[in-house]
Design a protein around this motif. Structure first.
Motif, PDB file in Angstrom:
ATOM      1  N   MET A   1      26.282  76.542  48.286  1.00  0.00           N
ATOM      2  CA  MET A   1      26.881  76.002  49.823  1.00  0.00           C
ATOM      3  C   MET A   1      26.802  74.623  49.680  1.00  0.00           C
ATOM      4  N   LEU A   2      28.063  73.928  49.995  1.00  0.00           N
ATOM      5  CA  LEU A   2      28.224  72.485  49.991  1.00  0.00           C
ATOM      6  C   LEU A   2      27.789  71.756  51.351  1.00  0.00           C
ATOM      7  N   GLN A   3      27.047  70.840  51.469  1.00  0.00           N
ATOM      8  CA  GLN A   3      26.834  70.088  52.422  1.00  0.00           C
ATOM      9  C   GLN A   3      27.763  69.259  52.981  1.00  0.00           C
ATOM     10  N   PRO A   4      27.812  69.414  54.384  1.00  0.00           N
ATOM     11  CA  PRO A   4      28.923  68.468  54.782  1.00  0.00           C
ATOM     12  C   PRO A   4      28.791  67.094  54.439  1.00  0.00           C
ATOM     13  N   ASP A   5      29.867  66.374  54.243  1.00  0.00           N
ATOM     14  CA  ASP A   5      29.949  64.806  53.879  1.00  0.00           C
ATOM     15  C   ASP A   5      29.400  64.823  52.553  1.00  0.00           C
ATOM     16  N   ALA A   6      29.089  65.734  51.662  1.00  0.00           N
ATOM     17  CA  ALA A   6      28.701  65.784  50.311  1.00  0.00           C
ATOM     18  C   ALA A   6      29.722  64.702  49.309  1.00  0.00           C
ATOM     19  N   GLY A   7      29.460  64.121  48.449  1.00  0.00           N
ATOM     20  CA  GLY A   7      30.138  63.415  47.662  1.00  0.00           C
ATOM     21  C   GLY A   7      30.682  63.883  46.492  1.00  0.00           C
ATOM     22  N   PHE A   8      32.012  63.654  45.988  1.00  0.00           N
ATOM     23  CA  PHE A   8      32.375  64.280  44.560  1.00  0.00           C
ATOM     24  C   PHE A   8      32.595  62.896  43.805  1.00  0.00           C
ATOM     25  N   HIS A   9      32.096  62.982  42.664  1.00  0.00           N
ATOM     26  CA  HIS A   9      32.216  61.489  41.890  1.00  0.00           C
ATOM     27  C   HIS A   9      32.775  61.850  40.464  1.00  0.00           C
ATOM     28  N   PRO A  10      34.110  62.091  40.539  1.00  0.00           N
ATOM     29  CA  PRO A  10      34.832  62.507  39.065  1.00  0.00           C
ATOM     30  C   PRO A  10      35.159  60.854  38.352  1.00  0.00           C
ATOM     31  N   ASP A  11      35.788  61.544  37.320  1.00  0.00           N
ATOM     32  CA  ASP A  11      36.468  60.506  36.312  1.00  0.00           C
ATOM     33  C   ASP A  11      37.695  59.972  37.169  1.00  0.00           C
ATOM     34  N   ARG A  12      38.524  58.975  36.529  1.00  0.00           N
ATOM     35  CA  ARG A  12      39.658  58.708  37.024  1.00  0.00           C
ATOM     36  C   ARG A  12      40.865  59.612  36.492  1.00  0.00           C
ATOM     37  N   GLY A  13      40.654  60.748  35.886  1.00  0.00           N
ATOM     38  CA  GLY A  13      41.712  61.433  35.160  1.00  0.00           C
ATOM     39  C   GLY A  13      42.619  62.119  36.299  1.00  0.00           C
ATOM     40  N   SER A  14      43.743  62.239  35.863  1.00  0.00           N
ATOM     41  CA  SER A  14      44.916  62.674  36.734  1.00  0.00           C
ATOM     42  C   SER A  14      44.674  63.796  37.480  1.00  0.00           C
ATOM     43  N   ASN A  15      43.739  64.835  36.930  1.00  0.00           N
ATOM     44  CA  ASN A  15      43.363  66.104  37.582  1.00  0.00           C
ATOM     45  C   ASN A  15      42.478  65.755  38.759  1.00  0.00           C
ATOM     46  N   TYR A  16      41.829  64.657  38.593  1.00  0.00           N
ATOM     47  CA  TYR A  16      40.537  64.547  39.688  1.00  0.00           C
ATOM     48  C   TYR A  16      41.334  63.404  40.867  1.00  0.00           C
ATOM     49  N   THR A  17      42.395  62.784  40.371  1.00  0.00           N
ATOM     50  CA  THR A  17      43.082  62.105  41.467  1.00  0.00           C
ATOM     51  C   THR A  17      44.301  62.604  42.085  1.00  0.00           C
ATOM     52  N   SER A  18      44.541  63.617  41.997  1.00  0.00           N
ATOM     53  CA  SER A  18      45.794  64.562  42.535  1.00  0.00           C
ATOM     54  C   SER A  18      45.488  64.669  44.165  1.00  0.00           C
ATOM     55  N   GLU A  19      46.821  64.727  44.744  1.00  0.00           N
ATOM     56  CA  GLU A  19      46.693  64.614  46.075  1.00  0.00           C
ATOM     57  C   GLU A  19      46.224  66.199  46.644  1.00  0.00           C
ATOM     58  N   GLU A  20      46.301  67.083  45.555  1.00  0.00           N
ATOM     59  CA  GLU A  20      46.266  68.389  45.938  1.00  0.00           C
ATOM     60  C   GLU A  20      44.668  68.525  46.021  1.00  0.00           C
ATOM     61  N   LEU A  21      43.815  67.984  44.956  1.00  0.00           N
ATOM     62  CA  LEU A  21      42.342  67.960  44.797  1.00  0.00           C
ATOM     63  C   LEU A  21      41.822  67.409  46.173  1.00  0.00           C
ATOM     64  N   GLY A  22      42.445  66.163  46.528  1.00  0.00           N
ATOM     65  CA  GLY A  22      42.336  65.367  47.569  1.00  0.00           C
ATOM     66  C   GLY A  22      42.220  66.204  49.077  1.00  0.00           C
ATOM     67  N   ARG A  23      43.343  67.019  49.091  1.00  0.00           N
ATOM     68  CA  ARG A  23      43.219  67.796  50.364  1.00  0.00           C
ATOM     69  C   ARG A  23      42.364  68.960  50.227  1.00  0.00           C
ATOM     70  N   PHE A  24      42.140  69.634  49.118  1.00  0.00           N
ATOM     71  CA  PHE A  24      41.191  70.777  48.779  1.00  0.00           C
ATOM     72  C   PHE A  24      39.807  70.180  49.153  1.00  0.00           C
ATOM     73  N   LEU A  25      39.203  68.849  48.800  1.00  0.00           N
ATOM     74  CA  LEU A  25      38.060  68.304  49.100  1.00  0.00           C
ATOM     75  C   LEU A  25      37.780  68.101  50.599  1.00  0.00           C
ATOM     76  N   THR A  26      38.988  67.531  51.249  1.00  0.00           N
ATOM     77  CA  THR A  26      38.959  67.075  52.474  1.00  0.00           C
ATOM     78  C   THR A  26      38.630  68.570  53.437  1.00  0.00           C
ATOM     79  N   GLY A  27      39.458  69.483  52.935  1.00  0.00           N
ATOM     80  CA  GLY A  27      39.189  70.729  53.602  1.00  0.00           C
ATOM     81  C   GLY A  27      37.808  71.302  53.707  1.00  0.00           C
ATOM     82  N   LEU A  28      37.268  70.871  52.348  1.00  0.00           N
ATOM     83  CA  LEU A  28      35.714  71.205  52.506  1.00  0.00           C
ATOM     84  C   LEU A  28      34.540  70.381  53.008  1.00  0.00           C
ATOM     85  N   ARG A  29      35.236  69.073  53.717  1.00  0.00           N
ATOM     86  CA  ARG A  29      34.455  68.030  54.072  1.00  0.00           C
ATOM     87  C   ARG A  29      33.473  67.344  53.036  1.00  0.00           C
ATOM     88  N   VAL A  30      34.253  67.191  51.989  1.00  0.00           N
ATOM     89  CA  VAL A  30      33.594  66.606  50.859  1.00  0.00           C
ATOM     90  C   VAL A  30      34.221  65.272  50.643  1.00  0.00           C
TER      91      VAL A  30
END
Length: 109
Positions: free
Chosen positions: A1-30
């Motif tokens: 279970m993720l804690q609200p406002d947890a942080g996700f610290h990825p590399d700068r690879g395109s798979n981590y900087t995509s808008e799709e991942l950004g929306r997904f993480l926002t939905g999880l409150r990450v």
């Protein structure tokens, strides 16, 4: 279970900087902090921390199941890193000692 406002610290690879991942993480409150391209210090602290845990602690073990690995990481952080491991950015004092000193100073003021 993720804690609200947890942080996700990825590399700068395109798979981590995509808008799709950004929306997904926002939905999880990450939080999804990604710095500017070419700034090599973005993840330096996290990378250094995890490197130290792996090199000083975890490479001594072989894990057969994820739960055991998770327990050992927690044991490493809570039992050693926070309580006993001297940290150069904290004057070679352990983080918990610095926190307790800070709380004591605030309480006395």
């Amino acid at each position: 279970m993720l804690q609200p406002d947890a942080g996700f610290h990825p590399d700068r690879g395109s798979n981590y900087t995509s808008e799709e991942l950004g929306r997904f993480l926002t939905g999880l409150r990450v939080r999804h902090p990604v710095g500017r391209a070419g700034v090599r210090y973005d993840n330096a602290m996290a990378e250094s921390f995890f490197s130290a845990i792996k090199n000083e602690w975890l490479h001594r073990f072989v894990f057969t199941i994820r739960a055991k690995a998770k327990r050992q990481v927690i044991r490493s952080i809570e039992g050693f890193c926070n309580h006993r491991r001297p940290h150069p950015a904290l004057g070679y004092r352990p983080p918990l000692g610095v926190l307790n000193e800070s709380l004591s100073t605030r309480a006395a003021a």
